[in-house]
Enzyme design. Structure first.
Site: not given
Ligand code: CP
Ligand code: NVA
Length: 301
Positions: A108, A135, A138, A219, A258, A286
């Site tokens: 990340r 992402h 995700q 988001d 998310c 996830r």
């Protein structure tokens, strides 16, 4: 497991756009099998993955740690305060050193270009655990959730993403283009993503594009690293909160986020805590999606 076209063995996973529709479907199918308890394997047996985080995380870090262990492997978690990626040591050198010790790197990072550099110099697989650009892990979980809820994942599915057109929205656009989902990304004018020119993706600032959607997704307004812009963004995004009124324009839609969420900013508490919210199923997915992804990357054979 996996046919010739779907195989991801030994691959990096940096973006949804690197996949073809078969590979994406193969990941989702295996995720569903693992979730249902119909697949058990340990393709990571004897292997170690490094998890490198330059930004905070709960879902990504825990779901990857658990995924690796359930697949028989172990993890080394690296904090950027120790690694100093690009400061203490160049990205290329960190990549070349890590792959002498570990069998893969889940990273990340702030800058997507650093992830690309890491993948270029590491011979082991590198997986994108979020960058400023995308992402994709995700979105694997998001697609699994949509398929579970609607029972389909095809051109009849209408998704409305309301909010900042950055990392999550970009990966969603790539997925919509690949699978032919109808995606509207609805953002304030200065926060609209680059329009990819896909026949399946509409980029707009008009909230009317939410009407009749099957899925409404949002988001945070200020992503990790943008905390200093939070008050400006709160003002610019104010009209784009997912409220009960907005959800009423899509009466059959489920709500996705998310996470982490800010109730009263991008989403009203009544929506995220209401009966149409699927955000914790989405968070759970996830784990299953990433187990499938890793199983296919480290597929034995
Ligand atoms: N959605 C997500 O990636 O959450 P974390 O930042 O907690 O990993
Ligand atoms: N856009 C958000 C996603 C968090 C999972 C961020 O980058 O902080």
């Amino acid at each position: 497991m996996g046919d010739g076209t779907a195989c991801l063995r030994g691959s990096d996973f940096l973006d949804i756009s690197q996949l073809d529709a078969n590979q994406l479907t193969c990941i989702l199918d295996l995720a569903a099998e693992i979730k249902a308890g119909r697949w058990r394997g340990a393709p990571l047996g004897g292997r170690t993955l490094a998890l490198l985080f330059q930004k905070p995380s709960i879902r990504t870090r825990v779901s990857f740690e658990v995924a690796v262990r359930r697949l028989g492997g172990s993890t080394v978690v690296l904090d950027d305060a120790d690694v100093g990626l690009g400061r203490r040591e160049s990205v290329a050198d960190v990549a070349r050193v890590l792959d002498r010790y570990v069998d893969g790197v889940v990273a990340r990072l702030h800058a997507h270009r650093d992830l690309v550099e890491l993948a270029r110099f590491a011979r082991c697989p590198v997986v994108n655990a979020l960058t400023d650009g995308s992402h994709p892990c995700q979105v694997l979980a998001d697609l699994l959730t949509v398929r579970e809820v609607l029972g389909r994942l095809d051109g009849s599915v209408r998704v409305a993403f309301v909010g900042d057109g950055n990392n999550v929205a970009r990966s969603l656009m790539e997925a919509a283009h690949l699978l032919g989902l109808r995606l509207a990304v609805v953002s304030p004018p200065e926060y609209r993503p680059h329009d990819p020119g896909s026949p399946f993706v509409q980029v707009t600032s008009d909230l009317a594009a939410v009407a009749g959607a099957d899925v409404v997704y949002t988001d945070v307004w200020a992503s990790m690293g943008q905390e200093g812009e939070a008050s400006v963004r709160r003002a610019r995004f104010a009209e784009y909160q997912v409220t009960e009124e907005l959800m009423a324009t899509a009466p059959d839609a489920v709500f996705l986020h998310c996470l982490p969420a800010h109730r009263g900013e991008e989403v009203a508490a009544a929506v995220i805590d209401g009966p149409r919210s699927r955000v914790f199923d989405q968070a759970e997915n996830r784990l299953w999606a990433q187990m499938a992804l890793l199983a296919l990357i480290y597929e034995a054979g």
